[in-house]
Structures are given as structure tokens and as C-alpha cells.
Scaffold this motif. Sequence first.
Motif, short mmCIF file in Angstrom:
data_model
loop_
_atom_site.label_atom_id
_atom_site.label_comp_id
_atom_site.label_asym_id
_atom_site.label_seq_id
_atom_site.Cartn_x
_atom_site.Cartn_y
_atom_site.Cartn_z
N LEU A 1 44.41 44.78 35.29
CA LEU A 1 44.42 46.20 35.65
C LEU A 1 45.24 47.03 34.66
CD1 LEU A 1 44.81 45.74 39.49
CD2 LEU A 1 42.86 46.81 38.36
N ASP A 2 46.35 46.49 34.21
CA ASP A 2 47.16 47.21 33.23
C ASP A 2 46.38 47.42 31.93
OD1 ASP A 2 49.41 47.65 34.75
OD2 ASP A 2 50.45 45.85 34.06
N ALA A 3 45.62 46.40 31.52
CA ALA A 3 44.86 46.51 30.28
C ALA A 3 43.66 47.45 30.43
CB ALA A 3 44.38 45.13 29.84
N ILE B 1 37.05 44.77 40.49
CA ILE B 1 36.77 43.96 39.31
C ILE B 1 36.50 42.53 39.78
CG2 ILE B 1 37.64 43.11 37.11
CD1 ILE B 1 39.64 45.43 37.15
N VAL B 2 35.47 41.90 39.24
CA VAL B 2 35.16 40.53 39.64
C VAL B 2 34.90 39.68 38.41
CG1 VAL B 2 34.14 41.34 41.80
CG2 VAL B 2 32.65 40.85 39.88
N GLY B 3 35.31 38.42 38.52
CA GLY B 3 34.95 37.41 37.54
C GLY B 3 34.02 36.40 38.18
N ARG B 4 32.97 36.04 37.46
CA ARG B 4 31.98 35.11 38.02
C ARG B 4 31.79 33.93 37.07
NH1 ARG B 4 29.34 34.63 43.06
NH2 ARG B 4 27.14 34.12 42.77
N MET B 5 31.96 32.72 37.61
CA MET B 5 31.77 31.50 36.84
C MET B 5 30.37 30.95 37.04
SD MET B 5 35.43 29.71 37.73
CE MET B 5 36.93 30.71 37.74
N ARG C 1 44.86 49.39 42.04
CA ARG C 1 45.57 48.76 43.14
C ARG C 1 45.42 47.24 43.07
NH1 ARG C 1 44.98 50.15 49.58
NH2 ARG C 1 46.37 48.50 50.35
N VAL C 2 46.55 46.54 43.12
CA VAL C 2 46.54 45.08 43.24
C VAL C 2 46.20 44.75 44.69
CG1 VAL C 2 47.96 43.01 43.15
CG2 VAL C 2 48.18 44.76 41.36
N PRO D 1 38.15 38.05 42.71
CA PRO D 1 38.45 39.48 42.80
C PRO D 1 39.70 39.80 41.98
CG PRO D 1 38.29 38.43 44.98
CD PRO D 1 38.43 37.35 43.96
N LEU D 2 39.60 40.76 41.09
CA LEU D 2 40.70 41.05 40.17
C LEU D 2 41.27 42.46 40.35
CD1 LEU D 2 39.33 39.18 37.06
CD2 LEU D 2 41.48 38.71 38.22
#
Length: 535
Positions: A319-321, A289-293, A330-331, A502-503
Motif C-alpha cells: 500500500l505504501d508503494a 488489492i489481490v494476489g492470485r497464484m 487501509r490495512v 488480500p493485500l
Amino acid sequence: MLQISCRKLCTVVSVGALSAVFASAQPISSPVHAKTLIALMHSDLRILDPGFTGAYITRDHGYMIFDTLLATDSSFKIQPQMADWKVSDDKLTYTFTLRDGLKWHDGSPVTAEDCVASLKRWSKNETMGQTLMDFTASIEATDDRTITLKLKEPYGLVLESIGKPSSIVPFMMPKRLAETPPGQQIKEQIGSGPFKFVQSEFQPGVKAVYEKNTDYVPRKEPPNWTSGGKVVKVDRVEWIRMPDAQTAVNALQSGDIDFVENIPFDLVTKLAANKDLKLETLDKHGFQIVGRMNFLYPPFDNVLVRRAALLALNQKDVLDALVGNSEYYRVCGAVFGCDTPLATDAGSDSLVKGNGIAHATKLLAESGYDGTPVVIMAPGDVLVFKAQPIVAAQLLRRAGFNVDLQATDWQTVVSRRASQKPPKEGGWNLFFTNFIIADVVDPVVNILVNGRGRNGGWFGWPESARLEALKDQFARASTPAERKKIAADIQAVVYDQVIYVPLGQWRGVGAWRKSLSGVLDGPATPIFWNVDKSE
């Protein structure tokens, strides 16, 4: 032909509701006796040009109708696909020879000129392609079947670049289409691959139809990921959309559809008990999972604000959601993926421990943040994209950000994220997506690790000369130890400048009826060649 029965489904939804869901999925002119596989993909298909976007649904579409010069097998080894190759002793000249029997869907022969034009278009807007061309002295068609690539100096990732399996794949297309500028979409869907696109039946966002390409000549090798023989065993494949997950699961159980790419995690146990279904994780490496600004506009043009946002976010909440079941997530703070040769958690402490909110609040106050709204695109129509923006919005608000969470659909995100307009004019500040590990596994393939800004950078457009210099060092490195050290330095820049967030990682679960056989795993896409269907 799709035939709808209410024997099982009508206990859950009404006949009228079913009619509304399936009406748009009915084929316009499907042959009565055609062997048709009906699949529910992870997203609806709107953008058809696989060189225009890295969206996975568009990549999946690309694999249906286009082919590649080289391909990747399950050992991450490069194999011949449309072409074989030879490398000169000095490692400066690569010669690719097209195999016999290659035709475009319009009946014309595939030529080396077509392929050269395709490689040039691909390289304009793709990280591995850009790096390859930095090392390339020339690439030309020396005859109808021969492509000659000459390097300025030896470069060890030539074959890996041309055979890359995912994101923006170097698909081959006719020269007239390949000459379309990368910022414009191609006007026709003419490839040389195992399926033909049925343009007359395409309903954007609703249904896409593919028919067997009877002129396709598969390779003789057995299929292995995206390599080997692409033998088509059904007459038609129909991709349909059902935004409601429960309705889709009911349709799978009743036999009205054959294949679902991603099923809800909370239904895995229930569906596993159905003797008519098979459940399996087709991509064993999973997704990051990625976040991009957006680096172009406030507030994320300020590195201190970006760092505050990074500190506010944490992997476990997301990840829980999204997944809930820790068996499937996996964290992990490794920019280049967990358990890969370049994996390290360095710099990811707050993300993996979830202990950064207090520091985020303090840093945000010190940054000069003036309350500028953070526009987050929040698609609600695709299961695997719904949770990330909602959780992120909550965490950012806790740290003191003013968040404008804008509900949309995934295909709008895919289109809108390419816009460089200010957020007030239809642009954006933050979006979330998922990348398969094959797409992030090293600094050259990872499209997010790009510091070229507006000139060739990926959506968000960070500019970093330091990042580009380190990537160049990585490309020139000759040993695994050198590469690992440089990759660690690159990860340090990624976290310091918040190039992306990276999430964590997760693995999806696909489900299909046991009337299907020959379903293959892969690093990128649900593979529909080799799949047969018993009636």
C-alpha cells in the motif's frame, strides 16, 4: 473535435512529443460540431467482450454499449432496468417483462430469447451465475417480452445475481452473439445501451470512440449508480491512452482532455489548487488489492509453498508503494472487505502486521521447494497495477523464492492470465489485480472464492470441495447471523489454502474539468451518461 493547444503544455513537453502523444487520439471523421468528451481511463482497451474477461476496462466498455435487465442503486438495492419483475408466492418462479422501446444497435427489437441466451452465456463463467444456475430448474422465453425463471428450491440471491454491477456483468446482447462460447470472443459490438461503439475508429490500446445512441429510450427514474435513466448529453465520448502520467495531468490542466479516471496520489494536492478542476473519489468503497497464484503448476501447486508466500507478503509495504498517502488506503485482512457485514480479520495476522518473513523462510525450506522460478507478470503501463508485483517480488526473494519478474503491459496480463499453459510455455505463477468492494463483498459475488478448478474456476483455478460446500451453505442460509458464520468459515479456508491474498484496500481519486457537469459516482465504472459538457 479534439483541438490541441500548446499554450500551457509546451512548458513541460515539446511540441514534437505532444504531437506523438495525441496523433493517435485524433478522430478520423468526428463531426465538426459534435460535443465530444475526451477521457483518460485507467487502462487501454483491447478485449471488447465483457463476457470473456473480468477486466474492469472491458466492463466499462460494456456499460457504454450494452444494458442489463436489472441494476444496482447506491443502497445496494436491485432496481428494474431493461425489465420489471414479479416473484411467485412460493418464491420459485421469477417473471421478467421487457419494457417498451428496446432495440439493438442494428435496429432489430430486443427479445426475451436474446436475453435468455445472454444469461446462459454469462452464467457459464461467472461465480454468481454459476450458483444461480445450480438452483435453476429452467429459464426460457415464454413470449417475445417475457422471461420465466423457475427454481428447484427458493434462492434468495436471484435478483442480486442478475443485477450485479461489476466484474463479469450479465449484459444483454443479441442471441447470435450470446451463443458464442464463453471461451471465444463475440465478433460484433452490438448492444442496446446508451452509446454505440464506433468500430471504424477503434485503435486497440490507443483509442476507443462511442457515439450517442439516438434510439435509446432511458428509464424515467433519476440515475443512481448503474440504475435509473441513462440520459446521454454529449454526442461522442473518446477514450484515449497516455502511458505517461505527467503528460496526462498536463493535458487535463490545459483543457486538451476532460476527464482522468485515476490521478497520481502525489499530485492530488497540486491539482486540487487548480480552480478549473474538480477532484473526487467516485467509488467511496474503494478497491481491494489481490494476489492470485496458479494452482496448476509448481511451485504453487504445493500448499506449503503457497503458505510460505502468504507469510512473506504484507499489506503495508504494498500500500505504501502503490498509494503512499495513508488517507487513501487501509490495512485490512477481511476477505470480504473492510466495514462490510461479513468483515473479519481472522487468519490475516502476518499480512496486516508484516511479521511473517522469518516463518516464511522456515516453512519454504520445509516445503521441499526446489528453486522453481516464480513467474510474476509485472505490468508497467497502468498506474494502479505497477507497484504490487515489484514489492511482492522483493518480499518473496527475501523469503528465499527464485523470482522471475516479467515486465509487460496490463492488457497482456489480462490475456495471459487466462492461459493454462505451463509458465515455461507462456503461462504464469502469480499476478496482481484490484477488485472493487462490490465484487468481493460476499462468497457468492466474489469470483476469487471459487473452488471449481479448471471446470468453471477463475484464473489460478484452485480446486476445493470444502470451499464449494461452504458456498452452497451460504447460498441457502436464511439469516444474517448464519451467513456471517459461514463466511468466517470460508475466510478460514481462503487463508489456509491460500485461495488468494488480500493485500489491503485503497480509494482512487478522479479529476475532471469543471466544464463537465453531472458526473456520477458509482460502485463500478466511470459513468458517462448524465454528463454534459459546456464549451
